[in-house]
Scaffold this motif. Structure first.
Motif, mmCIF file in Angstrom:
data_model
loop_
_atom_site.group_PDB
_atom_site.id
_atom_site.type_symbol
_atom_site.label_atom_id
_atom_site.label_comp_id
_atom_site.label_asym_id
_atom_site.label_seq_id
_atom_site.Cartn_x
_atom_site.Cartn_y
_atom_site.Cartn_z
ATOM 1 N N VAL A 332 7.565 5.955 -12.225
ATOM 2 C CA VAL A 332 7.424 6.989 -11.196
ATOM 3 C C VAL A 332 5.976 7.093 -10.731
ATOM 4 O O VAL A 332 5.693 7.168 -9.526
ATOM 5 C CB VAL A 332 7.919 8.351 -11.725
ATOM 6 N N LEU A 333 5.054 7.093 -11.660
ATOM 7 C CA LEU A 333 3.634 7.149 -11.314
ATOM 8 C C LEU A 333 3.263 5.997 -10.395
ATOM 9 O O LEU A 333 2.523 6.179 -9.414
ATOM 10 C CB LEU A 333 2.778 7.113 -12.581
ATOM 11 N N ALA A 334 3.753 4.812 -10.701
ATOM 12 C CA ALA A 334 3.455 3.639 -9.886
ATOM 13 C C ALA A 334 3.867 3.861 -8.437
ATOM 14 O O ALA A 334 3.098 3.593 -7.505
ATOM 15 C CB ALA A 334 4.163 2.412 -10.456
ATOM 16 N N ARG A 335 5.083 4.373 -8.248
ATOM 17 C CA ARG A 335 5.576 4.555 -6.883
ATOM 18 C C ARG A 335 4.860 5.695 -6.161
ATOM 19 O O ARG A 335 4.411 5.550 -5.024
ATOM 20 C CB ARG A 335 7.089 4.822 -6.894
ATOM 21 N N LYS A 336 4.747 6.839 -6.819
ATOM 22 C CA LYS A 336 4.189 8.012 -6.153
ATOM 23 C C LYS A 336 2.697 7.859 -5.874
ATOM 24 O O LYS A 336 2.217 8.213 -4.786
ATOM 25 C CB LYS A 336 4.448 9.265 -6.995
ATOM 26 N N LEU A 337 1.958 7.344 -6.829
ATOM 27 C CA LEU A 337 0.519 7.199 -6.633
ATOM 28 C C LEU A 337 0.207 6.151 -5.573
ATOM 29 O O LEU A 337 -0.668 6.352 -4.724
ATOM 30 C CB LEU A 337 -0.161 6.844 -7.959
ATOM 31 N N SER A 338 0.922 5.033 -5.595
ATOM 32 C CA SER A 338 0.678 4.009 -4.576
ATOM 33 C C SER A 338 0.987 4.540 -3.181
ATOM 34 O O SER A 338 0.269 4.255 -2.220
ATOM 35 C CB SER A 338 1.516 2.757 -4.867
ATOM 36 N N LEU A 339 2.039 5.344 -3.063
ATOM 37 C CA LEU A 339 2.397 5.921 -1.766
ATOM 38 C C LEU A 339 1.275 6.812 -1.251
ATOM 39 O O LEU A 339 0.894 6.738 -0.071
ATOM 40 C CB LEU A 339 3.689 6.722 -1.920
ATOM 41 N N ASP A 340 0.712 7.641 -2.132
ATOM 42 C CA ASP A 340 -0.358 8.540 -1.721
ATOM 43 C C ASP A 340 -1.675 7.813 -1.482
ATOM 44 O O ASP A 340 -2.564 8.355 -0.815
ATOM 45 C CB ASP A 340 -0.548 9.643 -2.761
ATOM 46 N N LEU A 341 -1.785 6.607 -2.001
ATOM 47 C CA LEU A 341 -2.963 5.784 -1.731
ATOM 48 C C LEU A 341 -2.793 4.937 -0.471
ATOM 49 O O LEU A 341 -3.687 4.174 -0.102
ATOM 50 C CB LEU A 341 -3.262 4.868 -2.924
ATOM 51 N N GLY A 342 -1.645 5.071 0.177
ATOM 52 C CA GLY A 342 -1.388 4.310 1.390
ATOM 53 C C GLY A 342 -0.963 2.880 1.140
ATOM 54 O O GLY A 342 -1.079 2.026 2.021
ATOM 55 N N ILE A 343 -0.443 2.605 -0.060
ATOM 56 C CA ILE A 343 -0.003 1.254 -0.420
ATOM 57 C C ILE A 343 1.522 1.236 -0.474
ATOM 58 O O ILE A 343 2.131 2.067 -1.155
ATOM 59 C CB ILE A 343 -0.567 0.836 -1.792
ATOM 60 N N ASP A 344 2.131 0.294 0.213
ATOM 61 C CA ASP A 344 3.577 0.119 0.111
ATOM 62 C C ASP A 344 3.845 -0.928 -0.965
ATOM 63 O O ASP A 344 3.850 -2.132 -0.698
ATOM 64 C CB ASP A 344 4.175 -0.317 1.446
ATOM 65 N N CYS A 345 4.063 -0.461 -2.183
ATOM 66 C CA CYS A 345 4.256 -1.405 -3.288
ATOM 67 C C CYS A 345 5.596 -2.116 -3.205
ATOM 68 O O CYS A 345 5.852 -3.055 -3.971
ATOM 69 C CB CYS A 345 4.113 -0.686 -4.627
ATOM 70 N N ASN A 346 6.473 -1.688 -2.284
ATOM 71 C CA ASN A 346 7.716 -2.418 -2.060
ATOM 72 C C ASN A 346 7.473 -3.767 -1.389
ATOM 73 O O ASN A 346 8.342 -4.637 -1.403
ATOM 74 C CB ASN A 346 8.655 -1.600 -1.172
ATOM 75 N N VAL A 347 6.289 -3.921 -0.818
ATOM 76 C CA VAL A 347 5.946 -5.150 -0.099
ATOM 77 C C VAL A 347 4.898 -5.920 -0.904
ATOM 78 O O VAL A 347 3.870 -5.364 -1.302
ATOM 79 C CB VAL A 347 5.396 -4.829 1.306
ATOM 80 N N SER A 348 5.130 -7.183 -1.137
ATOM 81 C CA SER A 348 4.198 -8.013 -1.896
ATOM 82 C C SER A 348 2.857 -8.120 -1.179
ATOM 83 O O SER A 348 2.805 -8.186 0.055
ATOM 84 C CB SER A 348 4.779 -9.414 -2.089
ATOM 85 N N SER A 349 1.774 -8.142 -1.952
ATOM 86 C CA SER A 349 0.450 -8.319 -1.348
ATOM 87 C C SER A 349 0.298 -9.720 -0.767
ATOM 88 O O SER A 349 -0.549 -9.951 0.096
ATOM 89 C CB SER A 349 -0.650 -8.067 -2.392
ATOM 90 N N ASP A 350 1.127 -10.671 -1.238
ATOM 91 C CA ASP A 350 1.142 -12.028 -0.680
ATOM 92 C C ASP A 350 2.523 -12.626 -0.950
ATOM 93 O O ASP A 350 2.788 -13.112 -2.050
ATOM 94 C CB ASP A 350 0.060 -12.903 -1.309
#
Length: 362
Positions: A332-350
């Motif tokens: 949960v932390l991974a998803r919520k914190l990344s969202l608030d940091l403006g990162i879409d962790c559902n999408v690969s960085s490469d």
């Protein structure tokens, strides 16, 4: 849910139903693999995989050893491939790759075949290359989980490995019917809590969001039965927030890493019940008083509820399956914190990383 609409948090919530489905369909899922096991002479088992697959093997290791009463070795695939001494025979190698394309796991299975070992490939995907490199296969039947930090994959793999061992042990009269049902009930009692743990974790995150979004260095500490939750939780947060996140077994942390802790370090502690809990709280208190850094405890200890930094929940704390519940707050932390940091962790960085590195076989 279509690929376009999926989200990491939805998959966290689906873990409960995924495990119940695996239990319900266990005969269909495991039949061929169990038959294959009994067609061989097996005195030891290696579980090989990378990332989430490796962590799931660690989570299942102790209970499988208890159930089957044989040595269970969990290794990274290239450690297995490059190991100079391996037993001569009577060995089963289970290679796990959720995507079914891990080049290193395929290499490990090829090495196992060269040694004349029994081989089983475990994957959540159909018609993938890994299936051609093992004599038998097991589906990790978790349903769709598209690219991004895996959550159902970890929990579903642990459940599948444990059920595989239980089926074998029951047929070998190593356990009774009642013991079989007891282990299954314990898995379900633990994983049935996942949606409620996720909900509590969201509230904990919201209560601490303004502090957590300032973090740029996180250290996660754990011990004993939650070592696999420590490693998997670290990986999930690292994949999602994409800055410095490291995890340490508690005693290992005390041997040097403590020197690096300053007021800008955020430390999260997995406080599962066990012989080392008081030692961990003592260490947390030390850092709060003497280093002034940010500390957060995830525990069922009601004595910690007065500090809003802490997530206090009525975890089951099962000796063998606690990792399946303590990993959820980190997912949960991974998803919520990344969202608030403006990162879409559902999408690969490469999206092409594995092709560039040759770490997937296509």
């Amino acid at each position: 849910m279509s690929e376009e609409n999926w989200d990491m948090y939805d998959y966290i919530l689906e873990s409960k139903d995924a495990v119940r489905s695996i239990v319900k369909h266990k005969d269909q899922i495991l039949e061929k693999a169990v038959e294959y096991f009994f067609s061989k002479k097996i005195n030891r088992m290696y579980i090989v995989g990378s990332g989430t697959s490796y962590h799931a093997g660690l989570a299942a290791q102790s209970v499988i050893e208890k159930i089957l009463d044989i040595p269970i070795v969990v290794q990274y695939p290239m450690e297995f491939k490059d190991q100079e001494f391996l037993p001569d025979s009577d060995t089963l190698v289970v290679g796990i790759s959720h995507a079914g394309r891990s080049t290193s796991t395929i290499s490990a299975l090829d090495k196992a075949r060269e040694k004349g070992y029994a081989t089983i490939a475990a994957t959540a995907e159909k018609n993938k290359p890994i299936l051609e490199h093992a004599d038998c296969s097991v589906e990790i039947a978790i349903g769709p989980e598209y690219a991004g930090p895996k959550t159902k994959g970890y929990i579903g793999t642990v459940a599948t490995l444990v059920l595989f061992a239980l089926e074998i042990a029951l047929k070998m009269n190593k356990i009774t019917d009642a013991e079989y049902e007891k282990y299954v009930d314990e898995v379900l009692e633990t994983t049935d809590q996942i949606p409620a743990i996720a909900e509590a974790s969201v509230k904990w995150y919201e209560d601490n969001k303004q502090e957590l979004i300032k973090s740029r260095r996180i250290i996660i500490v754990g011990y004993e039965q939650c070592k696999s939750a420590l490693l998997e939780g670290t990986l999930k947060v690292l994949e999602a927030v994409r800055y410095s996140v490291t995890g340490y077994e508690m005693e290992e942390f005390m041997h040097g890493v403590y020197h690096s802790i300053d007021e800008d370090t955020y430390m999260l502690y997995i406080g599962c019940e066990g012989q080392y809990y008081d030692r961990m709280i003592n260490m947390k208190n030390y850092f709060e008083k003497e280093r002034g850094n940010k500390n957060f405890v995830i525990t069922s200890d009601e004595g910690q509820v007065t500090n809003k930094n802490n997530l206090v929940y009525d975890f089951k704390n099962n000796h063998y399956f606690a990792s399946l519940e303590y990993v959820v707050p980190f997912q949960v932390l991974a998803r919520k914190l990344s969202l608030d940091l403006g990162i879409d962790c559902n999408v690969s960085s490469d999206p092409h990383f594995h092709k560039k590195m040759g770490s997937y076989t296509y």
